[in-house]
Design an enzyme around this catalytic site. Structure first.
Site, PDB file in Angstrom:
ATOM      1  N   ASP A 184       0.952  -1.433  -0.015  1.00 53.43           N
ATOM      2  CA  ASP A 184      -0.056  -0.121   0.100  1.00 53.43           C
ATOM      3  C   ASP A 184       1.025   1.139   0.045  1.00 53.43           C
ATOM      4  O   ASP A 184       0.595   2.310  -0.799  1.00 53.43           O
ATOM      5  CB  ASP A 184      -0.887   0.052   1.179  1.00 53.43           C
ATOM      6  CG  ASP A 184      -1.969  -1.277   1.202  1.00 53.43           C
ATOM      7  OD1 ASP A 184      -2.102  -1.700   0.296  1.00 53.43           O
ATOM      8  OD2 ASP A 184      -2.208  -1.657   2.288  1.00 53.43           O
TER       9      ASP A 184
HETATM   10  N1  LIG Z   1       2.663   1.554  10.495  1.00 54.10           N
HETATM   11  C1  LIG Z   1       1.638   1.718  11.112  1.00 54.10           C
HETATM   12  O1  LIG Z   1       1.423   2.175  11.920  1.00 54.10           O
HETATM   13  C2  LIG Z   1       0.293   1.356  10.548  1.00 54.10           C
HETATM   14  C3  LIG Z   1      -1.058   1.508  11.375  1.00 54.10           C
HETATM   15  C4  LIG Z   1      -2.067   1.024  10.788  1.00 54.10           C
HETATM   16  C5  LIG Z   1      -2.259   0.538   9.458  1.00 54.10           C
HETATM   17  N2  LIG Z   1      -1.195   0.314   8.978  1.00 54.10           N
HETATM   18  C6  LIG Z   1      -1.452  -0.060   7.314  1.00 54.10           C
HETATM   19  O2  LIG Z   1      -0.437  -1.127   7.218  1.00 54.10           O
HETATM   20  C7  LIG Z   1       0.076  -1.065   5.751  1.00 54.10           C
HETATM   21  C8  LIG Z   1       1.535  -1.000   5.746  1.00 54.10           C
HETATM   22  O3  LIG Z   1       1.837  -0.795   4.429  1.00 54.10           O
HETATM   23  P1  LIG Z   1       3.050  -1.711   3.880  1.00 54.10           P
HETATM   24  O4  LIG Z   1       3.275  -1.194   2.287  1.00 54.10           O
HETATM   25  O5  LIG Z   1       3.931  -1.836   4.721  1.00 54.10           O
HETATM   26  O6  LIG Z   1       2.527  -3.212   3.970  1.00 54.10           O
HETATM   27  P2  LIG Z   1       1.240  -4.022   3.270  1.00 54.10           P
HETATM   28  O7  LIG Z   1       0.684  -2.845   2.468  1.00 54.10           O
HETATM   29  O8  LIG Z   1       0.350  -4.287   4.322  1.00 54.10           O
HETATM   30  O9  LIG Z   1       1.628  -5.150   2.279  1.00 54.10           O
HETATM   31  C9  LIG Z   1       2.298  -6.148   2.641  1.00 54.10           C
HETATM   32  C10 LIG Z   1       2.890  -6.682   1.599  1.00 54.10           C
HETATM   33  O10 LIG Z   1       4.096  -7.649   2.267  1.00 54.10           O
HETATM   34  C11 LIG Z   1       3.828  -8.945   1.422  1.00 54.10           C
HETATM   35  N3  LIG Z   1       4.268  -9.909   2.472  1.00 54.10           N
HETATM   36  C12 LIG Z   1       3.808 -10.324   3.366  1.00 54.10           C
HETATM   37  N4  LIG Z   1       4.620 -11.297   4.202  1.00 54.10           N
HETATM   38  C13 LIG Z   1       5.616 -11.542   3.342  1.00 54.10           C
HETATM   39  C14 LIG Z   1       6.530 -12.292   3.239  1.00 54.10           C
HETATM   40  N5  LIG Z   1       6.782 -13.266   4.137  1.00 54.10           N
HETATM   41  N6  LIG Z   1       7.600 -12.464   2.268  1.00 54.10           N
HETATM   42  C15 LIG Z   1       7.495 -11.304   1.329  1.00 54.10           C
HETATM   43  N7  LIG Z   1       6.189 -10.424   1.190  1.00 54.10           N
HETATM   44  C16 LIG Z   1       5.447 -10.770   2.308  1.00 54.10           C
HETATM   45  C17 LIG Z   1       2.321  -9.245   1.361  1.00 54.10           C
HETATM   46  O11 LIG Z   1       2.234  -9.579  -0.187  1.00 54.10           O
HETATM   47  P3  LIG Z   1       2.333 -11.253  -0.390  1.00 54.10           P
HETATM   48  O12 LIG Z   1       1.065 -11.838   0.437  1.00 54.10           O
HETATM   49  O13 LIG Z   1       2.062 -11.367  -1.620  1.00 54.10           O
HETATM   50  O14 LIG Z   1       3.495 -11.825   0.136  1.00 54.10           O
HETATM   51  C18 LIG Z   1       1.760  -7.740   1.297  1.00 54.10           C
HETATM   52  O15 LIG Z   1       1.413  -7.140   0.001  1.00 54.10           O
HETATM   53  C19 LIG Z   1      -0.426   0.270   5.185  1.00 54.10           C
HETATM   54  O16 LIG Z   1      -1.838   0.048   4.346  1.00 54.10           O
HETATM   55  C20 LIG Z   1      -1.066   1.131   6.720  1.00 54.10           C
HETATM   56  O17 LIG Z   1      -1.824   1.783   6.359  1.00 54.10           O
HETATM   57  C21 LIG Z   1       0.155   0.742   9.198  1.00 54.10           C
END
Ligand SMILES: NC(=O)c1ccc[n+]([C@@H]2O[C@H](COP(=O)([O-])OP(=O)(O)OC[C@H]3O[C@@H](n4cnc5c(N)ncnc54)[C@H](OP(=O)(O)O)[C@@H]3O)[C@@H](O)[C@H]2O)c1
Ligand SMILES: NC(=O)c1ccc[n+]([C@@H]2O[C@H](COP(=O)([O-])OP(=O)(O)OC[C@H]3O[C@@H](n4cnc5c(N)ncnc54)[C@H](OP(=O)(O)O)[C@@H]3O)[C@@H](O)[C@H]2O)c1
Lengths: 464, 96, 96, 464
Positions: free
Chosen positions: D386
């Site tokens: 994301d």
């Molecule tokens: N950081 C905060 O404080 C917080 C708080 C609330 C919400 N969030 C939300 O969390 C999200 C964070 O975004 P992000 O881009 O960091 O992560 P993400 O959008 O949640 O995507 C994580 C990606 O990692 C891949 N993944 C999962 N396990 C894996 C593994 N073992 N090896 C390789 N790839 C793996 C997944 O694809 P596959 O399944 O295809 O592997 C997934 O597409 C945002 O939407 C944010 O709004 C964050």
């Protein structure tokens, strides 16, 4: 009512805090002033509605008189007089603090208060209040040139100061421990006032801004002390804010001059101005005419204008603004390089240029402009000297060695507007005037800049 | 030193910390107006002066001292706020 | 609301302003340790718990509640500070 | 002693403030922790020496037990479990606050306190304390995947929540006005606990970090309320600091997700994850091997690595660090682009990479890295989705439209390490995977990065 008073204090404090918070940027600063004003009104109402307060006549009269004196002062004060104005208003404020302390002292001049916390707070308050009062008056006199700006020093000065200081504190302590000794009180006040004078006379006129900032923080501390004595938290908060502000500004100035508080307070800096000033020598100085300057300016791609104290005394800011307008009309990129201690008070140049309608985005800080100067085609120095003196950077033995400077000498070519080869505030020689890429434009800043602006506008009457 | 004074010390320390944090963030552009603003704010000592002057059973001496104090403080706060505003009015962004 | 409570409000407001100023300045780099640090600091409620538990004439109920409270708060403050420090130890500048 | 107690409070408060002040930069942060610890010790001593405190046995036992539980927890906790740990510690803290409030309530359950300020403060404290407690437990359970992270919603949910909320407040108010109704008290506590559960279950697992930050500020407010009730200024200050911190972090997260508090709390966000995930379609996806990636990386001048939640779950940070070392050895300029909400808690990526010895100067903020990306030869995305989804920028109808992203797609070429085409937390499709300059590296982050690092180190065992 009973409930209103404490809450008035809370709301007023909060508003004062917001006021300083909004002061952080020009876009919100005026809101800050509103907040401060509202806070003040609430505080005053809070004070007036206390049950203790019964007689309003005197209060109303005094406030009307005060407003009558303050309003014209505020409206007529020329911007170039801001430093003096700040000094004198510190004197007023500190006097008020001192007098309130005195009145409180007489109220508490009974045995039961002996050695009490309130007594100590009162004495501290009056000490700071009265010495700040006279000190500010001297600072005002020096800035207004009612008395010579030269540091006054005489043999045994330090010893005398020491004795006076000791005596003041000793008598203050005696009174705190035994308030009934009212006959000692006038002596205490007199000594405190005297001490204030002695503190400032040995300090050079151009160091007054730093002194004023320090006095600002003293006045703040005094107000806080009053808060302790009267048990008024609002005063404690306002005083602390004021104290912090003065202190930080003083630190900023000292840093920007690469000097210590001690050096400012006791260094007798500036006493040497005359000696070096206008020292003749045989190094070549290239001087140019307004026409030549105008021509080079309009052909330049980027120009950095570096104003200094000279622009302020010459009141040249409006002409400088005309020059700026003329240049940007011709598509030249013009920036102003503002040294933290350019002029005679912090932010001095900014206020003057803002007065002359130069947009504040064009006023660039020391740290941000220095990297750009080597690319600048022309650096135009208007009545600045120490703040662009390369020896601060190159010559470790220089009196201002280590003082951060605006590196005008790095620009492709440099024009310097000043009346003579005289030194600036620090009273030291400035090698930049002898560089091969430097051309001097001798004359009063206002006339010279005006002529250049006319030239650019295509008028071209030349110098008169 | 009693609990009460400790109490004041508490407020003072908090306010001092806050003051430093706030002032550090003021842009150097505004250091002159800042000086006159804090100056005006410090004129809040007028509340002390008001009490002295108006409180019942105030001696003539107290009234006189208070009167002068109210006057001085008022001059400061009126001129302080007005000058600050006058200065700030002059700071204009580009294209204005 | 009496003058006393006003007094507490005073402290609260100052502290809140200060808190905002301070936290705003924390680099995002350290937001995780920040969370656990403030967490540990909030565990200062242990002082309340201590009073409840130890004060004379405390009922058995109060003692029990207080006991649990002291335990929980202690867990937080001990682990909170230690974990924060553990995290921070890991942040190394270049060339280290 | 009498004098020590109030001063202990002052000193402790000052130290807590310094602690947060020093937290602003990694170079001083550890000093901040020291300050906090010392402040805590002083506060505790101050509490122990009060005359009221007579029985020390229980206190000592509880503290020893607490330390015994806390120390191993602190030492053994893996960095990837930090979010859960924060959640559970909020539960502990809030429980303590609630229980103290309960004890205080029974002490004050007499007519004379009816409707008094203390009573209101106590009720407010307990409400916040107990609801924060259960809410944090649920948050913990969701993060620890003890229960499904999917938002739980059922018909009439809002109405139920509303009723429970009203009932809790009503009973609380009744008790404040008539504390002698002790039989109502258990109901109040039970309702508060229930309300905490109801608040969190409708929120998706990945929103927990935001929730935790909010709970953090609730816990702070509760502590302040306790300070009001017990007349303890230290608690008021510490609580206010904690409250401010939690609130600001929550705001940061919401901003970085371009969502409102309301949306986080009531939006039921994340409920759709399954639906879209792995949606098949016929657009071409280019996939590459570790070898190809390694080759392109070592021939690149500048590489930007963009880690995300996937790196955290895969625990790939150490392999990533190896990769970083291998690349800089080959003279490649490597930076890490850290999105504020990458991972599952604020600062998540920074902690993990710091743990793996990546110098913090290399961890660059969103705003600072985006201008550099167009010049980057390779953007290597490791388990981020994301936070690099261009549709947030380009497609106003996207679920995350307006969320600031790291513009990886602007880099000359892009590698994406993830296990499948599945969506990320937001559960939406990501166009970047179909760009012509994007190559997918399908596999677990840890294995994949490890293989690439080996390749670069010249090992080259290839994928297994
Ligand atoms: N950081 C905060 O404080 C917080 C708080 C609330 C919400 N969030 C939300 O969390 C999200 C964070 O975004 P992000 O881009 O960091 O992560 P993400 O959008 O949640 O995507 C994580 C990606 O990692 C891949 N993944 C999962 N396990 C894996 C593994 N073992 N090896 C390789 N790839 C793996 C997944 O694809 P596959 O399944 O295809 O592997 C997934 O597409 C945002 O939407 C944010 O709004 C964050
Ligand atoms: N800003 C502060 O808060 C503050 C506080 C304390 C001390 N100071 C000190 O003040 C100094 C400020 O440096 P600065 O570079 O701004 O000024 P400066 O070093 O004091 O030099 C001012 C120059 O302006 C020239 N000048 C004077 N009147 C002029 C006129 N009517 N027309 C044209 N030129 C005129 C003078 O040369 P001629 O006589 O040849 O014309 C002089 O060399 C620094 O040394 C600083 O440390 C500043």
């Amino acid at each position: 009512m009973g409930a209103f008073v404490p809450f008035a204090a809370i709301v007023a404090s909060a508003l004062f805090i917001l006021s300083l918070m909004w002061m952080s940027h020009p876009s919100t600063a005026r809101r800050g002033v509103r907040a401060g004003e509202i806070g003040m009104v609430i505080a005053i109402i809070g004070a007036l509605v206390q049950h203790e307060v019964v007689d309003y006549n005197l209060i109303i009269i005094a406030m009307i008189a005060g407003a009558a004196a303050g309003i014209p002062m505020a409206l007529l004060m020329p911007m170039t007089a801001i430093p003096q104005r700040t000094a004198i208003s510190h004197a007023f404020g500190a006097l008020a603090v001192g007098l309130i302390g005195a009145a409180e002292y007489y109220k508490h001049a009974h045995a039961e208060y002996a050695g009490g916390f309130v007594m100590w707070a009162l004495m501290f308050e009056m000490l700071l209040g009265f010495l700040t009062c006279t000190a500010s008056v001297i600072a005002f006199a020096k800035l207004q040139e009612l008395i010579g700006g030269r540091p006054v020093s005489f043999p045994g000065q330090r010893i005398l100061n020491g004795i006076v200081a000791l005596a003041t504190v000793a008598i203050g302590a005696t009174l705190a421990l035994d308030p009934t000794q009212t006959w000692l009180f006038p002596a205490f006040v007199a000594l405190a006032l005297l001490f204030g004078i002695l503190l400032v006379i040995p300090i050079g006129g151009a160091d007054m801004p730093t002194v004023i900032a320090l006095l600002n923080s003293y006045a703040g501390l005094a107000a806080s002390a009053m808060g302790f004595a009267l048990g008024n938290k609002l005063l404690i908060v306002a005083g602390a804010l004021d104290g912090a502000s003065g202190f930080i500004l003083a630190v900023v100035m000292c840093k920007a001059m690469n000097r210590s508080f001690a050096n400012v307070m006791f260094g007798g800096f500036g006493s040497v101005v005359a000696s070096v000033a206008g020292g003749k020598d045989d190094r070549i100085v290239r001087s140019a005419s307004a026409e030549e300057a105008a021509m080079q300016l309009e052909n330049a791609g980027s120009v950095v204008i570096i104003p200094g104290y000279g622009m302020a005394v010459a009141q040249a800011q409006h002409k400088v603004s005309e020059l700026y307008q003329a240049l940007i009309k011709k598509g030249v990129d013009v920036k102003f390089a503002i040294h933290p201690v350019a002029g005679r008070m912090p932010g001095h140049m900014n206020v003057l240029l803002a007065e002359a309608n130069v947009p504040y985005e064009q006023l660039v800080d020391l740290d941000d402009i220095n990297p750009e100067l080597p690319q600048a085609d022309v650096a135009l120095i208007i009545g600045a000297n120490d703040t662009i003196n390369p020896s601060a950077r190159d010559d470790p033995k220089s009196a201002i060695a280590g003082m951060p400077i605006i590196e005008a000498d790095r620009a492709k070519s440099v024009f310097v507007i000043k009346r003579s080869m005289n030194a600036g505030f620090a009273g030291i020689d400035n090698p930049i005037y002898y560089n091969s890429n430097t051309q001097m434009l001798f004359g009063d800043a206002k006339d010279m800049v005006g002529t250049i602006a006319k030239e650019l506008a295509g008028g071209g009457s030349g110098l008169h | 030193m009693n609990a009460l004074s400790a109490d004041y010390l508490f407020v003072f320390i908090l306010a001092a910390f806050l003051g430093f944090q706030l002032i550090k963030k003021v842009s150097p552009l505004l250091h002159s107006p800042l000086m006159s603003l804090t100056n005006a704010i410090a004129a809040v000592v007028v509340v002390g002066a008001i009490t002295i002057t108006g409180e019942e059973g105030a001696t003539p001496l107290a009234k006189t001292l208070g009167f002068i104090a109210v006057f001085c403080a008022t001059v400061n706060l009126v001129s302080g706020f007005m000058i600050t505003d006058r200065m700030l009015k002059m700071f204009k962004p580009r294209g204005k």
